[in-house]
Scaffold this active site. Structure first.
Site, mmCIF file in Angstrom:
data_model
loop_
_atom_site.group_PDB
_atom_site.id
_atom_site.type_symbol
_atom_site.label_atom_id
_atom_site.label_comp_id
_atom_site.label_asym_id
_atom_site.label_seq_id
_atom_site.Cartn_x
_atom_site.Cartn_y
_atom_site.Cartn_z
ATOM 1 N N GLU A 156 0.985 -1.239 0.163
ATOM 2 C CA GLU A 156 0.130 -0.148 0.121
ATOM 3 C C GLU A 156 0.797 1.130 -0.078
ATOM 4 O OE1 GLU A 156 -2.696 -0.324 3.186
ATOM 5 O OE2 GLU A 156 -3.649 -2.369 2.552
ATOM 6 N N ASN A 177 1.917 -5.377 -2.931
ATOM 7 C CA ASN A 177 0.557 -5.564 -2.710
ATOM 8 C C ASN A 177 -0.311 -4.198 -2.366
ATOM 9 O OD1 ASN A 177 -1.338 -7.553 -2.055
ATOM 10 N ND2 ASN A 177 -1.073 -6.871 -0.034
ATOM 11 N N HIS A 182 -10.705 -6.122 -2.128
ATOM 12 C CA HIS A 182 -11.811 -5.860 -1.198
ATOM 13 C C HIS A 182 -12.882 -5.091 -2.006
ATOM 14 C CE1 HIS A 182 -9.230 -7.057 2.099
ATOM 15 N NE2 HIS A 182 -8.147 -6.180 1.614
ATOM 16 N N GLU A 202 -6.390 -10.624 -1.047
ATOM 17 C CA GLU A 202 -7.083 -10.390 0.109
ATOM 18 C C GLU A 202 -8.498 -10.230 -0.350
ATOM 19 O OE1 GLU A 202 -5.572 -6.835 2.477
ATOM 20 O OE2 GLU A 202 -3.786 -7.229 1.999
ATOM 21 N N ASP A 237 -12.126 -10.027 -0.451
ATOM 22 C CA ASP A 237 -13.731 -10.288 0.166
ATOM 23 C C ASP A 237 -14.565 -9.420 -0.753
ATOM 24 O OD1 ASP A 237 -12.777 -7.980 0.962
ATOM 25 O OD2 ASP A 237 -12.361 -8.573 3.001
#
Ligand code: G2I
Length: 471
Positions: free
Chosen positions: A171, A213, A249, A278, A280
């Site tokens: 990030e 990432n 996400h 990650e 979701d």
């Protein structure tokens, strides 16, 4: 619901269409040197991990060490997943709570559990502006740079040989339209902090894939463009980078982008692996299930998309539990999203919601049947899963009355079809007439026995004959 998807049953949504498409195709083609048949189903993985493994990919989850004593949690983990990411335990605040004093207790528990159960580990994350220990938060300049380098070196060395891929830097880019770096104490040590971290990680553990990432980089936008430019620059200058992680996400305010697959592909085209790290998706029912299916199919369509990790197991394990964003409900039951993911991994599933359903009319002729193996050669039987714009074909290669020690299967793809991904065979090309040759491990087949390979593509799947010959 689960019973419907038991091994060998195939995908109920896709099967009728697949059979229709292939039956129509076969009806117009003279069978030449081999027999084309419609199998009732492809071999299908019955868990997320085994289904992903059929195309050489992994399926992972974030894991919290303190939940490893929860038997429901561990039962699902061990059954379904073959990659784990420590959710918080490898972060800077967890592993180096005081400067140069390292604590690996919880992270080691996760790594040991993974190793004992045949799972691999994604390391997360070596250098990040967030979840820094207090002592690091208060550092700056050369002291912080040196502390960061030491941290990367120490942690990557501790886990040397045990990590499939490290999120080396997490990030580092700002949201919004600027494409700028995110302001942080690390960034204020100089633009080169990212490449310094990657070089230190490579030196410490040359066997781990090294990833950048981030989130909100899942489609093409100013932020992902900036990451893209950095990766391009790193590749050009020899800075060691092997992969890019797309956190993925999603919710209604941040939906799966329409260019998700294209974005993964453009990064892959730079010569790095891409991973969904990650995942979701907030929501429920069919909408959530369809979105999950889209994400999985996008990864499967990009040959360098090597695996998918969901950010937790049950909804109640999620960092945003109220959005019920995961594949299992709070009791550990499989949700429709689970079924959609499994179907997609197995090459089926419903087409993306944005596309129209196929318009082929049902055929009334019965599909041809498979003759018993005979003669000296081999036969190739096809199973086609077709959706609007894409397909997966499985080819079962069956030996005749004699053993074979190598095979070739020749198929002709319709115009406009392009293979994007092949497993368990070596293709000669991606369009037109393609020769699929066995790999080292699956060339030998005993009389009457068979092996299977498959490929995925865009356009309409192959409707010609599969000519199998012995090498
Ligand atoms: O925020 C979602 C993820 C975004 N990408 C990077 C990931 O590392 C991040 O994971 C989340 C974890 O899922 C949360 O569990 O990172 C959060 C912190 O940024 C984690 O939350 C923290 C809480 O903020 C702490 O209060 C808590 O002590 O989890 C800690 C351990 O449970």
């Amino acid at each position: 619901m689960d019973k419907v998807l038991a091994r060998g049953s195939g995908n109920p949504a896709a099967r009728p269409r697949a059979r229709t498409a292939l039956t129509l195709a076969v009806a117009g083609v003279a069978v030449v040197a081999a027999t084309v048949t419609v199998a009732s189903s492809a071999s299908a993985g019955t868990t997320l991990g085994s289904a992903a493994a059929e195309s050489g990919r992994y399926f992972g989850t974030a894991v919290a060490a303190y939940k490893l004593s929860d038997s429901t949690y561990v039962g699902i983990l061990n059954r379904e997943f073959n990659m784990v990411t420590p959710e918080n335990e490898m972060k800077w605040d967890a592993t180096e709570p005081s400067q140069n004093q390292f604590n690996y207790t919880n992270a080691d528990r996760i790594v040991s559990h993974a190793q004992a159960n045949g799972m691999r580990v994604r390391g997360h994350a070596l250098a990040w502006h967030s979840q820094q220990p207090g002592w690091a938060q208060s550092l700056s300049g050369a002291a912080l740079r040196s502390a960061m380098t030491n941290h990367v070196t120490q942690v990557a060395t501790h886990y040397k040989g045990k990590i499939y891929a490290w999120d080396v830097v997490n990030e580092a880019f700002a949201d919004g339209g600027t494409g700028a770096r995110r302001d942080s104490n690390l960034q204020r040590t100089g633009d080169d902090w990212i490449e310094v971290a990657f070089r230190a990680a490579r030196t410490a553990d040359p066997g781990a894939k090294l990833c950048y990432n981030d989130y909100n980089t899942d489609g093409q936008n100013a932020k992902s463009n900036a990451v893209y430019a950095m990766v391009q620059d790193f590749k050009a200058r020899g800075v060691p980078i092997d992969c890019v992680g797309f956190q993925s996400h999603f919710n209604s305010a941040s939906p799966v982008p329409s260019d998700y697959q294209a974005n993964l592909q453009r990064f892959a085209n730079l010569g790095v692996d891409v991973q969904i790290t990650e995942l979701d998706i907030e929501g429920s029912g069919t909408t959530q299930a369809d979105n999950y299916g889209r994400v999985v199919r996008a990864c499967l369509a990009v040959s360098r998309c090597t695996g998918i990790t969901v950010w937790g197991i049950r909804d109640s394990d999620s960092w945003r539990a109220s959005g019920t964003p995961l594949l299992f409900d709070g009791s550990g039951n499989k949700k429709p999203a689970y079924t959609s993911v499994l179907n997609a991994l197995n090459g089926g599933g419903t087409p993306p919601p944005t596309t129209a359903p196929p318009t082929t009319t049902p055929a009334t002729t019965a599909p041809p049947t498979t003759p018993p193996p005979s003669g000296n050669g081999c036969t190739g039987s096809l199973t086609l899963n077709q959706w609007q714009g894409g397909f997966v074909t499985y080819v079962r290669v069956t030996a005749g009355a004699n053993p074979i020690n190598g095979w070739n299967v020749v198929l002709t793809l319709p115009g406009g079809a392009t293979i994007t991904n092949t497993w368990s065979a070596q293709p000669s090309g991606t369009t037109g007439t393609v020769n699929f040759r066995n790999l080292d491990y699956n060339g030998s087949i005993a009389p009457g026995q068979s092996t299977e390979f498959g490929f995925q593509g865009t356009g309409v799947g192959p409707s010609g004959t599969a000519t199998c010959s012995v090498r």
